[in-house]
Enzyme design. Sequence first.
Site, short mmCIF file in Angstrom:
data_model
loop_
_atom_site.label_atom_id
_atom_site.label_comp_id
_atom_site.label_asym_id
_atom_site.label_seq_id
_atom_site.Cartn_x
_atom_site.Cartn_y
_atom_site.Cartn_z
N THR A 120 -10.63 -11.18 -2.16
CA THR A 120 -9.49 -11.84 -2.79
C THR A 120 -8.30 -10.89 -2.97
OG1 THR A 120 -11.02 -13.29 -3.98
CG2 THR A 120 -8.77 -13.18 -4.81
N ASN A 121 -7.11 -11.36 -2.67
CA ASN A 121 -5.88 -10.58 -2.81
C ASN A 121 -5.18 -10.83 -4.15
OD1 ASN A 121 -5.56 -8.99 -0.43
ND2 ASN A 121 -5.23 -10.87 0.74
N HIS A 176 -4.39 -2.12 0.08
CA HIS A 176 -4.28 -3.17 1.10
C HIS A 176 -2.94 -3.88 0.90
CE1 HIS A 176 -5.56 -6.03 4.05
NE2 HIS A 176 -5.67 -7.04 3.20
#
Length: 320
Positions: A120-121, A176
């Site tokens: 999950t971002n 990320h």
Amino acid sequence: MARKKIALIGSGMIGGTLAHMIGLKELGDVVLFDIEEGMPQGKALDIAESSPVDGFDVSLTGANVYEAIEGADVVIVTAGVARKPGMSRDDLLGINLKVMEQVGAGIKKYASSAFVICITNPLDAMVWALQKFSGLPKQKVVGMAGVLDSARFRYFLSKEFKVSVKDVTAFVLGGHGDSMVPLVRYSTVGGISLPDLVKMGWTTQEKIDQIIQRVRNGGAEIVGLLKTGSAFYAPAASAISMAEAYLKDIKRVVPVATYLSGEYGVKDTYVGVPVVLGAGGVERVIEIDLDKKERSAFEQSVNAVKKLCEACIAIAPCLK
């Protein structure tokens, strides 16, 4: 010997792809979880009905309650809102943090011995929060980002040099996001470093710089093309490689978002670095030498992650 149990939290595009890949590789029995009734059950049944054709034997079930993940050996978390065109990963923080709180509580109650992979971002902040919400050992909770970013880097390099992806090694450090750090000096084609390949006239520094920027923009490029979703095939494949390393104790050397407690001069932060991944989870953090430019870029990336973690604390003070 009983088959391993793999719980997938979130049954969207990545979740469904994960379930199919797990079946094809026969890594274990699958529980697809989602809050949307019918979604995980439908995907589980659809994939199960492909098993006679593809020739795999695993159990696939769908569920809407966390009790179903009880005793899972591996939990892969994809739950949350995906990016849309024009959005950064960071834009998802507020919504997905609340999701991580619920997921963390579910894992803590029903799968406290599991190895957890978060997708999950915004990734680095979400895996940091998920570990705190779940209370699981830090070496057993990791984020999937580096494997994916490095795969993109390797693919783009293989196209530039017109060689097999199997002969390209490359990895990406840091968070990320836009500040990720693709390491040119440590990347090779057939064992030959990228700087040497530039000297040999195989490519130019300008082309390498363009590839680096494309790696940083890799997720957004796909979001822009799809328009209604984000990447799912490559993220799923990346997470599967990590789960397989854990389940089979393969001792893979891969970049993952892991908890740092002084390595690289970083504390109490999840950020992407190379590790040894095996049955103990993160069994070793590999500290590589960074030159001045690489160190500066890495520190900038770490600071971006820390700001996101501070934003999480502002929303959920219990994370402090």
